[in-house]
Design a protein around this motif. Structure first.
Motif, PDB file in Angstrom:
ATOM      1  N   LEU A  50       0.866  -1.169   0.000  1.00 41.03           N
ATOM      2  CA  LEU A  50       0.000   0.000   0.000  1.00 41.03           C
ATOM      3  C   LEU A  50       0.907   1.224   0.000  1.00 41.03           C
ATOM      4  O   LEU A  50       1.630   1.474   0.959  1.00 41.03           O
ATOM      5  CB  LEU A  50      -0.912   0.003   1.232  1.00 41.03           C
ATOM      6  CG  LEU A  50      -1.739   1.273   1.449  1.00 41.03           C
ATOM      7  CD1 LEU A  50      -2.704   1.503   0.294  1.00 41.03           C
ATOM      8  CD2 LEU A  50      -2.493   1.205   2.773  1.00 41.03           C
ATOM      9  N   THR A  51       0.883   1.973  -1.094  1.00 46.88           N
ATOM     10  CA  THR A  51       1.745   3.138  -1.236  1.00 46.88           C
ATOM     11  C   THR A  51       0.894   4.388  -1.407  1.00 46.88           C
ATOM     12  O   THR A  51       0.026   4.439  -2.284  1.00 46.88           O
ATOM     13  CB  THR A  51       2.682   2.986  -2.447  1.00 46.88           C
ATOM     14  OG1 THR A  51       3.460   1.796  -2.308  1.00 46.88           O
ATOM     15  CG2 THR A  51       3.613   4.186  -2.560  1.00 46.88           C
ATOM     16  N   THR A  52       1.119   5.358  -0.572  1.00 47.04           N
ATOM     17  CA  THR A  52       0.400   6.626  -0.664  1.00 47.04           C
ATOM     18  C   THR A  52       1.396   7.776  -0.544  1.00 47.04           C
ATOM     19  O   THR A  52       2.518   7.601  -0.048  1.00 47.04           O
ATOM     20  CB  THR A  52      -0.670   6.759   0.432  1.00 47.04           C
ATOM     21  OG1 THR A  52      -0.046   6.633   1.721  1.00 47.04           O
ATOM     22  CG2 THR A  52      -1.736   5.682   0.293  1.00 47.04           C
ATOM     23  N   VAL A  53       0.976   8.931  -0.997  1.00 53.30           N
ATOM     24  CA  VAL A  53       1.781  10.153  -0.908  1.00 53.30           C
ATOM     25  C   VAL A  53       0.974  11.170  -0.117  1.00 53.30           C
ATOM     26  O   VAL A  53      -0.183  11.447  -0.450  1.00 53.30           O
ATOM     27  CB  VAL A  53       2.115  10.710  -2.306  1.00 53.30           C
ATOM     28  CG1 VAL A  53       2.923  11.994  -2.190  1.00 53.30           C
ATOM     29  CG2 VAL A  53       2.872   9.677  -3.122  1.00 53.30           C
ATOM     30  N   ASP A  54       1.560  11.678   0.956  1.00 57.97           N
ATOM     31  CA  ASP A  54       0.842  12.633   1.800  1.00 57.97           C
ATOM     32  C   ASP A  54       0.400  13.863   1.012  1.00 57.97           C
ATOM     33  O   ASP A  54      -0.738  14.312   1.116  1.00 57.97           O
ATOM     34  CB  ASP A  54       1.715  13.059   2.980  1.00 57.97           C
ATOM     35  CG  ASP A  54       1.876  11.946   4.009  1.00 57.97           C
ATOM     36  OD1 ASP A  54       1.058  11.007   3.981  1.00 57.97           O
ATOM     37  OD2 ASP A  54       2.815  12.016   4.818  1.00 57.97           O
TER      38      ASP A  54
ATOM     39  N   LEU B 136      -2.741   0.483  -4.661  1.00 55.75           N
ATOM     40  CA  LEU B 136      -3.586  -0.265  -3.746  1.00 55.75           C
ATOM     41  C   LEU B 136      -3.395  -1.771  -3.914  1.00 55.75           C
ATOM     42  O   LEU B 136      -2.882  -2.246  -4.925  1.00 55.75           O
ATOM     43  CB  LEU B 136      -5.070   0.059  -3.990  1.00 55.75           C
ATOM     44  CG  LEU B 136      -5.472   1.524  -4.093  1.00 55.75           C
ATOM     45  CD1 LEU B 136      -6.978   1.621  -4.280  1.00 55.75           C
ATOM     46  CD2 LEU B 136      -5.035   2.294  -2.865  1.00 55.75           C
ATOM     47  N   HIS B 137      -3.858  -2.515  -2.917  1.00 51.75           N
ATOM     48  CA  HIS B 137      -3.970  -3.963  -3.034  1.00 51.75           C
ATOM     49  C   HIS B 137      -5.029  -4.252  -4.100  1.00 51.75           C
ATOM     50  O   HIS B 137      -6.078  -3.601  -4.132  1.00 51.75           O
ATOM     51  CB  HIS B 137      -4.397  -4.550  -1.681  1.00 51.75           C
ATOM     52  CG  HIS B 137      -4.188  -6.026  -1.565  1.00 51.75           C
ATOM     53  ND1 HIS B 137      -4.887  -6.930  -2.330  1.00 51.75           N
ATOM     54  CD2 HIS B 137      -3.364  -6.766  -0.770  1.00 51.75           C
ATOM     55  CE1 HIS B 137      -4.517  -8.160  -1.999  1.00 51.75           C
ATOM     56  NE2 HIS B 137      -3.595  -8.087  -1.074  1.00 51.75           N
ATOM     57  N   PRO B 138      -4.808  -5.219  -4.993  1.00 53.55           N
ATOM     58  CA  PRO B 138      -5.755  -5.454  -6.089  1.00 53.55           C
ATOM     59  C   PRO B 138      -7.007  -6.217  -5.690  1.00 53.55           C
ATOM     60  O   PRO B 138      -7.857  -6.483  -6.536  1.00 53.55           O
ATOM     61  CB  PRO B 138      -4.917  -6.279  -7.079  1.00 53.55           C
ATOM     62  CG  PRO B 138      -3.971  -7.048  -6.213  1.00 53.55           C
ATOM     63  CD  PRO B 138      -3.619  -6.094  -5.088  1.00 53.55           C
ATOM     64  N   VAL B 139      -7.165  -6.563  -4.395  1.00 48.52           N
ATOM     65  CA  VAL B 139      -8.263  -7.439  -3.987  1.00 48.52           C
ATOM     66  C   VAL B 139      -9.626  -6.886  -4.378  1.00 48.52           C
ATOM     67  O   VAL B 139     -10.528  -7.635  -4.758  1.00 48.52           O
ATOM     68  CB  VAL B 139      -8.205  -7.721  -2.469  1.00 48.52           C
ATOM     69  CG1 VAL B 139      -8.375  -6.455  -1.662  1.00 48.52           C
ATOM     70  CG2 VAL B 139      -9.266  -8.736  -2.061  1.00 48.52           C
TER      71      VAL B 139
ATOM     72  N   GLN C 215      -8.973   8.266   0.140  1.00 50.51           N
ATOM     73  CA  GLN C 215      -8.937   7.801   1.523  1.00 50.51           C
ATOM     74  C   GLN C 215      -9.996   6.729   1.768  1.00 50.51           C
ATOM     75  O   GLN C 215      -9.733   5.711   2.410  1.00 50.51           O
ATOM     76  CB  GLN C 215      -9.144   8.974   2.474  1.00 50.51           C
ATOM     77  CG  GLN C 215      -7.918   9.875   2.625  1.00 50.51           C
ATOM     78  CD  GLN C 215      -8.160  11.049   3.546  1.00 50.51           C
ATOM     79  OE1 GLN C 215      -9.293  11.512   3.708  1.00 50.51           O
ATOM     80  NE2 GLN C 215      -7.098  11.549   4.163  1.00 50.51           N
ATOM     81  N   GLN C 216     -11.214   6.955   1.259  1.00 48.48           N
ATOM     82  CA  GLN C 216     -12.272   5.974   1.432  1.00 48.48           C
ATOM     83  C   GLN C 216     -11.975   4.687   0.674  1.00 48.48           C
ATOM     84  O   GLN C 216     -12.238   3.587   1.171  1.00 48.48           O
ATOM     85  CB  GLN C 216     -13.610   6.568   0.962  1.00 48.48           C
ATOM     86  CG  GLN C 216     -14.137   7.673   1.849  1.00 48.48           C
ATOM     87  CD  GLN C 216     -15.434   8.261   1.331  1.00 48.48           C
ATOM     88  OE1 GLN C 216     -15.860   7.988   0.195  1.00 48.48           O
ATOM     89  NE2 GLN C 216     -16.082   9.081   2.147  1.00 48.48           N
ATOM     90  N   THR C 217     -11.415   4.813  -0.521  1.00 46.09           N
ATOM     91  CA  THR C 217     -11.108   3.619  -1.323  1.00 46.09           C
ATOM     92  C   THR C 217      -9.979   2.825  -0.699  1.00 46.09           C
ATOM     93  O   THR C 217     -10.026   1.587  -0.646  1.00 46.09           O
ATOM     94  CB  THR C 217     -10.742   4.030  -2.760  1.00 46.09           C
ATOM     95  OG1 THR C 217     -11.808   4.811  -3.319  1.00 46.09           O
ATOM     96  CG2 THR C 217     -10.515   2.807  -3.627  1.00 46.09           C
ATOM     97  N   VAL C 218      -8.950   3.515  -0.209  1.00 46.17           N
ATOM     98  CA  VAL C 218      -7.853   2.828   0.476  1.00 46.17           C
ATOM     99  C   VAL C 218      -8.380   2.120   1.720  1.00 46.17           C
ATOM    100  O   VAL C 218      -8.033   0.960   1.986  1.00 46.17           O
ATOM    101  CB  VAL C 218      -6.736   3.832   0.854  1.00 46.17           C
ATOM    102  CG1 VAL C 218      -5.774   3.207   1.862  1.00 46.17           C
ATOM    103  CG2 VAL C 218      -5.976   4.270  -0.389  1.00 46.17           C
ATOM    104  N   GLN C 219      -9.215   2.811   2.483  1.00 47.38           N
ATOM    105  CA  GLN C 219      -9.767   2.207   3.694  1.00 47.38           C
ATOM    106  C   GLN C 219     -10.614   0.976   3.354  1.00 47.38           C
ATOM    107  O   GLN C 219     -10.535  -0.049   4.031  1.00 47.38           O
ATOM    108  CB  GLN C 219     -10.618   3.224   4.444  1.00 47.38           C
ATOM    109  CG  GLN C 219     -11.162   2.710   5.781  1.00 47.38           C
ATOM    110  CD  GLN C 219     -11.961   3.773   6.524  1.00 47.38           C
ATOM    111  OE1 GLN C 219     -12.408   4.745   5.927  1.00 47.38           O
ATOM    112  NE2 GLN C 219     -12.138   3.598   7.815  1.00 47.38           N
TER     113      GLN C 219
END
Length: 428
Positions: free
Chosen positions: A288-292, A309-312, A359-363
């Motif tokens: 999981l890679t994000t940029v602030d 994101l994880h592809p799940v 944020q919602q999609t990552v969560q």
């Protein structure tokens, strides 16, 4: 108004799916902008085949229903649909337990919940569409650096043995999750290693898929099978995403094709009958890679360069596509107001509008991994109850369906002209 003192208005580093889609959207929505794409792979109209012949081993991307709507507004969906397999049903289950939930497109008044399209076909379709636009291509070439300047940026480009500079109002970094340019420009990434790998391959089964996508959670990690092949006939081919630990991946890669089918059978079960073939296997580590902060004056990150994101849940490209359209909307506003494209008031608003979505999609994606990655009996029982609850509670099921279809977030305006027309339909 564009700035004639620069060589171009917007420079896009990367001409893959994200960069090419952004270029096409800008040509449709903000046609007065001068757009230049810098891509490392050679591009030529002569390289585009007259007829597309799908390969069994073609890599593919899951497109949510919301992504279809975006491509319709860009005038590209009718072409993409020629080789896009619809997903009419989604079956989510927990291996060895009773929990399961099912989604059906007809229950939501849609032709499909999503689609599966070959990456190469999507790329060819984008290239053909871009040939009819004034978008400029520098390929094969690579962006090697950037320096700010008054009113814009000066981008350094290497093309073969030659090096030169290109000035513009803004640089968009769209060169993928392994973006070296992102790090070179000093963007700080946050990476969480899941300790897993995704093995990607196409498989054949004795039973037809019935246009059903399967999300199967097992004690060894999640796996997905997405319908693949003909857009009109339910065939026996599916696209596999198989999550494996490092040691399990080594073991699977050491097996013969027949042994891999047997191992897959043990993990997935018999919902599609017997696995009869597995194609060329690709694999990559899951992080999981994000940029602030995905923007700064004169620069914006998009696609996997901004978040991987994880592809799940199959949400990576769909999230990126919504972000691209939000950025296009802000560039349209900048031109209307006479503001430089790279002004922080423009890029900052793009980040603000897109942040809640990612944020919602990552969560959503991350919680699926954590919830279904637990094997403790009390947690497993609660998880099963939750899956059953999704099937029984209409409101919860609608929420889950909106997430799966990519229609639960903010809907950016794609095009003034196109959005006022009834989009062309090509339902399967």
């Amino acid at each position: 108004m564009t700035d004639t003192r620069t060589d171009t208005d917007l420079i896009i580093a990367g001409g893959g799916l994200a960069g090419a889609t952004l270029a096409l959207a800008l040509a449709r929505v903000v046609p007065e902008l001068r757009v230049t794409v810098v891509e490392t792979f050679p591009l030529s109209p002569d390289a585009l085949p007259e007829d597309y012949q799908p390969s069994y081993d073609a890599r593919s991307t899951a497109l949510a229903w919301g992504s279809r709507l975006i491509f319709e507004n860009l005038g590209l969906w009718q072409v993409l649909a020629e080789h896009a397999t619809p997903i009419h049903h989604i079956h989510v289950s927990d291996r060895g337990r009773f929990g399961a939930t099912r989604l059906h497109a007809q229950d939501h008044g849609q032709a499909a919940l999503g689609y599966v399209a070959d990456n190469r076909w999507m790329g060819l379709s984008l290239m053909r569409a871009l040939l009819d636009t004034p978008v400029s291509w520098q390929a094969p070439a690579e962006v090697t650096g950037m320096t700010p300047m008054p009113g814009g940026v000066c981008v350094q480009i290497r093309k073969g043995d030659d090096q030169y500079s290109l000035t513009g109002q803004c640089l968009v970094v769209a060169d993928g999750g392994r973006s070296g340019l992102r790090e070179q420009l000093g963007f700080v990434t946050r990476t969480e290693d899941y300790g897993q790998n995704a093995l990607i391959a196409n498989v054949s089964t004795s039973d037809a898929h019935g246009f059903t996508a399967f999300e199967r959670f097992t004690e060894a990690g999640p796996m997905a099978l997405l319908p693949h092949g003909s857009p009109v006939t339910a065939e026996n081919q599916s696209a596999l995403v198989w999550t494996l630990t490092d040691s399990a991946l080594e073991q699977v890669l050491a097996l013969s094709d027949d042994q891999r089918c047997q191992a897959l059978q043990e993990r997935f079960g018999w919902r599609l009958g017997r696995f009869t073939r597995i194609g060329e296997c690709h694999h990559y580590p899951l992080k999981l890679t994000t940029v602030d902060e995905a923007v700064r004056p004169g620069v914006a990150l998009v696609g996997n360069a901004a978040h991987a994101l994880h592809p799940v849940a199959g949400q990576g490209f769909n999230l990126a596509l919504r972000g691209l359209m939000t950025l296009v909307e802000q560039f349209r506003r900048a031109v209307d107001e006479g503001t430089p494209l790279g002004d922080l008031s423009i890029l900052g608003e793009y980040q603000r509008l897109h942040r809640q979505d990612w944020q919602q999609t990552v969560q959503f994606s991350d919680s699926l991994i954590r919830v279904f990655g637990q094997s403790l009996p009390p947690l497993a029982a609660a998880r099963d109850a939750g899956l059953v609850g999704l099937d029984l509670v209409p409101g919860a099921k609608r929420w889950f369906a909106r997430k799966a279809m990519g229609t639960g977030g903010r809907k950016p305006i794609v095009s003034r002209a196109d959005c006022s027309k009834e989009p062309a339909r090509n339902d399967q």
